[in-house]
Design a protein around this motif. Sequence first.
Motif, PDB file in Angstrom:
ATOM      1  N   THR A   1      -6.166 -34.955  34.223  1.00 16.69           N
ATOM      2  CA  THR A   1      -5.732 -36.396  33.954  1.00 16.69           C
ATOM      3  C   THR A   1      -4.382 -36.058  33.986  1.00 16.69           C
ATOM      4  OG1 THR A   1      -7.877 -36.847  33.084  1.00 16.69           O
ATOM      5  CG2 THR A   1      -5.922 -38.219  32.561  1.00 16.69           C
ATOM      6  N   LYS A   2      -3.444 -36.902  34.776  1.00 10.75           N
ATOM      7  CA  LYS A   2      -2.097 -36.847  34.277  1.00 10.75           C
ATOM      8  C   LYS A   2      -1.522 -37.726  33.220  1.00 10.75           C
ATOM      9  CE  LYS A   2       1.896 -36.787  37.507  1.00 10.75           C
ATOM     10  NZ  LYS A   2       2.322 -37.029  38.859  1.00 10.75           N
ATOM     11  N   LEU A   3      -1.101 -36.771  32.341  1.00  5.23           N
ATOM     12  CA  LEU A   3      -0.787 -37.903  30.924  1.00  5.23           C
ATOM     13  C   LEU A   3       0.184 -38.641  31.005  1.00  5.23           C
ATOM     14  CD1 LEU A   3      -1.245 -38.029  27.961  1.00  5.23           C
ATOM     15  CD2 LEU A   3       0.420 -36.073  27.716  1.00  5.23           C
ATOM     16  N   SER A   4       1.303 -38.485  31.926  1.00  2.00           N
ATOM     17  CA  SER A   4       2.359 -39.422  32.151  1.00  2.00           C
ATOM     18  C   SER A   4       2.091 -40.708  32.745  1.00  2.00           C
ATOM     19  CB  SER A   4       3.740 -38.548  32.974  1.00  2.00           C
ATOM     20  OG  SER A   4       3.065 -38.084  34.166  1.00  2.00           O
ATOM     21  N   PHE A   5       0.977 -40.570  33.739  1.00  2.00           N
ATOM     22  CA  PHE A   5       0.409 -41.813  34.288  1.00  2.00           C
ATOM     23  C   PHE A   5      -0.070 -42.684  33.492  1.00  2.00           C
ATOM     24  CE2 PHE A   5      -3.018 -43.952  36.323  1.00  2.00           C
ATOM     25  CZ  PHE A   5      -2.211 -44.776  37.314  1.00  2.00           C
ATOM     26  N   TRP A   6      -0.725 -42.254  32.295  1.00  2.00           N
ATOM     27  CA  TRP A   6      -1.467 -42.943  31.362  1.00  2.00           C
ATOM     28  C   TRP A   6      -0.477 -43.197  30.161  1.00  2.00           C
ATOM     29  CZ3 TRP A   6      -5.873 -45.612  32.286  1.00  2.00           C
ATOM     30  CH2 TRP A   6      -6.339 -45.083  33.588  1.00  2.00           C
ATOM     31  N   THR A   7       0.768 -42.739  29.950  1.00  2.00           N
ATOM     32  CA  THR A   7       1.595 -43.175  28.896  1.00  2.00           C
ATOM     33  C   THR A   7       2.865 -42.996  29.469  1.00  2.00           C
ATOM     34  OG1 THR A   7       1.744 -40.622  28.133  1.00  2.00           O
ATOM     35  CG2 THR A   7       0.153 -42.077  27.230  1.00  2.00           C
TER      36      THR A   7
ATOM     37  N   GLU B   1       6.657 -40.249  29.866  1.00  2.00           N
ATOM     38  CA  GLU B   1       7.236 -38.860  29.880  1.00  2.00           C
ATOM     39  C   GLU B   1       7.425 -38.472  28.385  1.00  2.00           C
ATOM     40  OE1 GLU B   1       7.319 -36.947  32.312  1.00  2.00           O
ATOM     41  OE2 GLU B   1       7.011 -38.217  34.067  1.00  2.00           O
ATOM     42  N   THR B   2       7.421 -39.393  27.638  1.00  2.00           N
ATOM     43  CA  THR B   2       7.781 -39.043  26.192  1.00  2.00           C
ATOM     44  C   THR B   2       6.454 -38.460  25.186  1.00  2.00           C
ATOM     45  OG1 THR B   2       7.229 -41.254  25.490  1.00  2.00           O
ATOM     46  CG2 THR B   2       9.544 -40.981  26.012  1.00  2.00           C
ATOM     47  N   VAL B   3       5.187 -38.886  25.644  1.00  2.00           N
ATOM     48  CA  VAL B   3       4.221 -38.577  25.136  1.00  2.00           C
ATOM     49  C   VAL B   3       3.916 -37.045  25.499  1.00  2.00           C
ATOM     50  CG1 VAL B   3       1.550 -38.791  24.638  1.00  2.00           C
ATOM     51  CG2 VAL B   3       3.221 -40.747  24.806  1.00  2.00           C
ATOM     52  N   THR B   4       3.363 -36.117  24.616  1.00  2.00           N
ATOM     53  CA  THR B   4       3.174 -34.866  24.852  1.00  2.00           C
ATOM     54  C   THR B   4       1.882 -34.322  24.114  1.00  2.00           C
ATOM     55  OG1 THR B   4       4.554 -33.955  23.028  1.00  2.00           O
ATOM     56  CG2 THR B   4       5.449 -33.929  25.180  1.00  2.00           C
ATOM     57  N   ILE B   5       1.267 -33.300  24.456  1.00  2.00           N
ATOM     58  CA  ILE B   5       0.028 -32.685  23.634  1.00  2.00           C
ATOM     59  C   ILE B   5       0.530 -31.299  23.454  1.00  2.00           C
ATOM     60  CG2 ILE B   5      -2.267 -31.895  23.741  1.00  2.00           C
ATOM     61  CD1 ILE B   5      -2.775 -34.142  25.847  1.00  2.00           C
ATOM     62  N   LYS B   6       0.341 -30.768  22.135  1.00  2.00           N
ATOM     63  CA  LYS B   6       0.701 -29.695  21.690  1.00  2.00           C
ATOM     64  C   LYS B   6      -0.319 -28.987  20.870  1.00  2.00           C
ATOM     65  CE  LYS B   6       5.609 -31.147  20.495  1.00  2.00           C
ATOM     66  NZ  LYS B   6       6.248 -31.856  19.415  1.00  2.00           N
ATOM     67  N   ASP B   7       0.005 -27.614  20.880  1.00  2.00           N
ATOM     68  CA  ASP B   7      -1.112 -26.883  19.885  1.00  2.00           C
ATOM     69  C   ASP B   7      -0.341 -25.754  19.168  1.00  2.00           C
ATOM     70  OD1 ASP B   7      -3.209 -25.454  19.289  1.00  2.00           O
ATOM     71  OD2 ASP B   7      -4.162 -25.189  21.206  1.00  2.00           O
TER      72      ASP B   7
ATOM     73  N   PHE C   1      -2.030 -35.043  19.957  1.00  2.00           N
ATOM     74  CA  PHE C   1      -0.792 -35.882  20.669  1.00  2.00           C
ATOM     75  C   PHE C   1       0.405 -35.864  19.779  1.00  2.00           C
ATOM     76  CE2 PHE C   1      -4.507 -37.808  22.657  1.00  2.00           C
ATOM     77  CZ  PHE C   1      -4.192 -37.679  23.686  1.00  2.00           C
ATOM     78  N   SER C   2       1.418 -36.104  20.396  1.00  2.00           N
ATOM     79  CA  SER C   2       2.653 -36.417  19.693  1.00  2.00           C
ATOM     80  C   SER C   2       2.468 -37.680  18.932  1.00  2.00           C
ATOM     81  CB  SER C   2       4.007 -36.531  20.674  1.00  2.00           C
ATOM     82  OG  SER C   2       3.873 -37.260  21.594  1.00  2.00           O
ATOM     83  N   ASP C   3       3.476 -37.810  17.859  1.00  2.00           N
ATOM     84  CA  ASP C   3       3.092 -39.138  17.150  1.00  2.00           C
ATOM     85  C   ASP C   3       3.259 -40.629  17.651  1.00  2.00           C
ATOM     86  OD1 ASP C   3       2.392 -37.561  14.885  1.00  2.00           O
ATOM     87  OD2 ASP C   3       4.472 -37.257  14.071  1.00  2.00           O
ATOM     88  N   ASN C   4       4.088 -40.664  19.001  1.00  2.00           N
ATOM     89  CA  ASN C   4       4.465 -41.826  19.534  1.00  2.00           C
ATOM     90  C   ASN C   4       3.208 -42.021  20.408  1.00  2.00           C
ATOM     91  OD1 ASN C   4       4.738 -39.894  21.286  1.00  2.00           O
ATOM     92  ND2 ASN C   4       6.416 -40.848  22.392  1.00  2.00           N
ATOM     93  N   PHE C   5       2.369 -41.492  20.371  1.00  2.00           N
ATOM     94  CA  PHE C   5       1.059 -41.821  21.265  1.00  2.00           C
ATOM     95  C   PHE C   5       0.148 -42.953  20.132  1.00  2.00           C
ATOM     96  CE2 PHE C   5      -3.663 -41.255  22.209  1.00  2.00           C
ATOM     97  CZ  PHE C   5      -3.535 -41.906  23.615  1.00  2.00           C
TER      98      PHE C   5
END
Lengths: 328, 639
Positions: free
Chosen positions: B218-224, B226-232, B239-243
């Motif tokens: 699933t393309k994250l940038s399509f659903w949100t 470019e500013t939202v990221t997933i980290k580990d 998710f980054s806090d802006n999600f």
Amino acid sequence: MLKYTSKRILYMIFVFSIMSVILFSLYDMIPGDPARAEVETLKELLKPDEYQRAYEQARERLGLNDPTHIRYGKWVKGLLKGDLGMSAVHKQPVAKIIGTPLKNTIFINIFAVIIGLGITIPLGIYCAIKKNSTFDKAVQVLTIVGYSIPVFIFALLFIYLFAVKLGWFPVSGMATPNFKGTEWQAFLDKLKYLVLPLGVMTIGSLGGITRYVRAAMADALTMDYIKTARAKGLKEKVVIFSHAWRNALLPVVTLLIGWFMSIFYGSLIIERMFALNGLGKLLIDSLNNQDYPVVMAIQLFYIVIALTGNLITDLSYGIVDPRVRVNK
Amino acid sequence: MMKKSIIFLLILTLVLSAFLVGCKPKDDQPVDTPGTGDVTPTDDPADVSDVPTEPTGQITIGNTTELSGDWVPYWTNNAADYDVYNFITGQATVDMTFEGEYLVNETTVKSYDVTENADGSKTYTWTINDGLVYADGSPITALDYVTSVMLWSSNQVQSTGAKASYGYYLTGYGAFNKGESKVFSGVRLIDDKTFSVTMAAEYLPYFYELPNVSVGPTKLSFWTDETVTIKDDGEGAYFSDNFTAEAYQDRWNVARYEAATFPASGAYKLVSFDTSAEIAVMEVNENYPGDYTGKKPLVKTVIYKRVTAETALDELSTGQVDILSQMASGDEINAGLDLVDKGGFSYTSYPRAGYGKLVFQCDFGPTQFVEVRQAVAHLLDRNDFAKAFTGGFGTVVNGPYGESMWFYQENKATFNEKLNPYPYSLDSAVKVLEEGGWVLDASGNPYKEGIRHKKLADGTIMPLSIEWASSENNAVSDLLVVKLQENPDLAAAGIAINQTVMTFTELLNYMYRDASVDAKYGVPTYGMYNLATNYTPIYDPTTTFTTDPEMVKAGYNTNFLLNKDLESKAKAIPLTDPSDRAGFLTKFADYVVLWNELLPDLPLYSNLYHDFYNEKLKDYAKNPLIRIDKAILYSYVTE
């Protein structure tokens, strides 16, 4: 006139308010639980506590935990702000869901009304003038047949004859899939798809209005003022259209305005038979799916149309017939 | 003059009637076909030389279900939209064979590693192949796979009314889904090509382990954006806090309806969707690497459009659609077979993965006694019922399965020997009732005529009068009235069935005993309901016969059959190691044999579906387990 219109508008608001209470109460009484319907598919997956949480969340989100009068208040408040609520099935604002079917219904019915009136009024007038002629009798018989046979029979006949056997028109739908062309060509393509439904709608509506116009016109033509007009040596065209038709219009006007207002109504049968994405089909689908926010929005819209139609009809009487002109 | 008008009217009516009669199909008699369950393609095997090497041609699929354009299945669950969704999504880590068995998709997965953890959980570490891309050419990385689990398990999308259960079986799902933890511990983003998912110990062993650890991109940038990221950071993905739902709810409401810009990963990409006409146009995704066998599509354009049931076959005959799938009624099938006889069309038939049934509630009233349920089974000629209802295109099953399921097919011999088909017999019905103690009349004297009664343990006498709830406008209910309720043999056996017709919602309220809606539903009232059921390739009856009071109260066990043996047999089926195929077969057979004896439901009919299609479509094969996108993937067009 202005005072009368204002009073009528106030009356409309009052009736609309009463109808909204009745409508809301009726649908509220229907057994069912939209929240459960929403989370039902999760039951096999979730554990009981998780399922219960999902169910409670859905109840809260859908406002089902509030007493009826609170929910009614919220609903009306939303209506006043143009918010028709959320569709329980589509999970979309109702206003957004209704848009496309309403546009389709108006598009189709504008053609149907124009074609229908274009045929029925001249035909009714001609039949009244040529009363009891062979042509008049033939039209009488055909209009009775058209009036009596259910519209879906015509739909099946038209599809069988013009789509399946002759292949002149598509069976159903609103456009050729993957159609490539200019906007004008796309419009013509759409019209090609609408020929059969419009044909069926026209046939189905011809009988009633033709006979009504004929009867009103025939009555008008027997009046003394017509004899006087003819005796004055006025041309027959002037006698018919200026004197007789204007007086015949009074009883016909209710019917005609009602028909114009029907531009906004969808026809379940036509829309279903020809796979048209219209308001009638949406209403029935929503009733079947118990998607009451959508049902209530459409029915409120119909109430507004009916009330507006009544007002226009009454005001039209004054325009058509000076005897009932309202000055108060 | 009047007389002439009447004669004219009569002639006109006659002409119209003759025309109408002429329009009727020539043969209304259903064609009886044996319900073998075999796929029956009628066209000759395709000439190999016809098979194109590049995608070519166009195929139009007609479906009577509304096409709303809400593609992803998380908010709404429309079957037609879901078909389109399956055409445009793919490249998951696990795929399914035509027979309904799951396997690792090696076209997508470069390598994978399965680790059994100390806490009993199991971690699947997936490394995806190089060069995977979406239809628009943008790369597919491990982040896209992790996004699927994270996004569609999140509390954020769930709060907007979406179903967010993608990672339900993974460790840490509960805390993440509830929003109690921002980290999803069962999902790890390791590098650009590698990610892992950990199946929670409580769901292991599980025969359907692979579909539960299957992940697609699933393309994250399509659903949100470019500013939202997933980290580990080593504890799990987050998710980054802006999600937040507030920030992206509007975007989701637009994205779920996107057509041309939808990031397709499947065999096809969406080109357009006409909301007015309900037509979705899809073109081959040139970047699709193929399914688990590497199979790529050979049909260039697939169009999916809504048709109406009344004219669907006319659409097929006039070439406006090329495929009509899952035709079930006798009239439709006969009309379709007429088309096939005329030439230019073919068909494939296959049994439905489910059936129509009588549901018994087994904790009160006469239906709490197995003898009563068995007697009802003996007093309904189910073969005759299925023939009448399906127009001859149906079969009868004797247990909770569809004929196409591999675990039924491979147990067929056992079932033929051990299952009771409850043949129609008044004598057998009377015999089981007498064995069950239904031997009294209303006064407690030995039964002679009328309704049978039974003396209960508390000394009261119960009449054999079954309350039946049926939904309105239901053809099955109408036929049940004729074939069962009004059957003279039912009265002769001393049984009365009282029908109450209600809306389907109300019926469900009674069946679930949902007192939260109204206290009256909480009172057991109806002992019998008529419904239908369908199975997916994942056969898991774990909760169907639960005896857990909380789960029963929540409506999990709609039969209210509290039988520990049946419960344990049902639970045992999926609790099988995926490699233990024989064990699964044995457990399934044990469960079905007991089910058949206890008879919580009585299967009535199982339709024999027919797919009719234009002969230009070749190699089209279908069964109830695979979806139409799979059938089209293995087909091609000759024109």
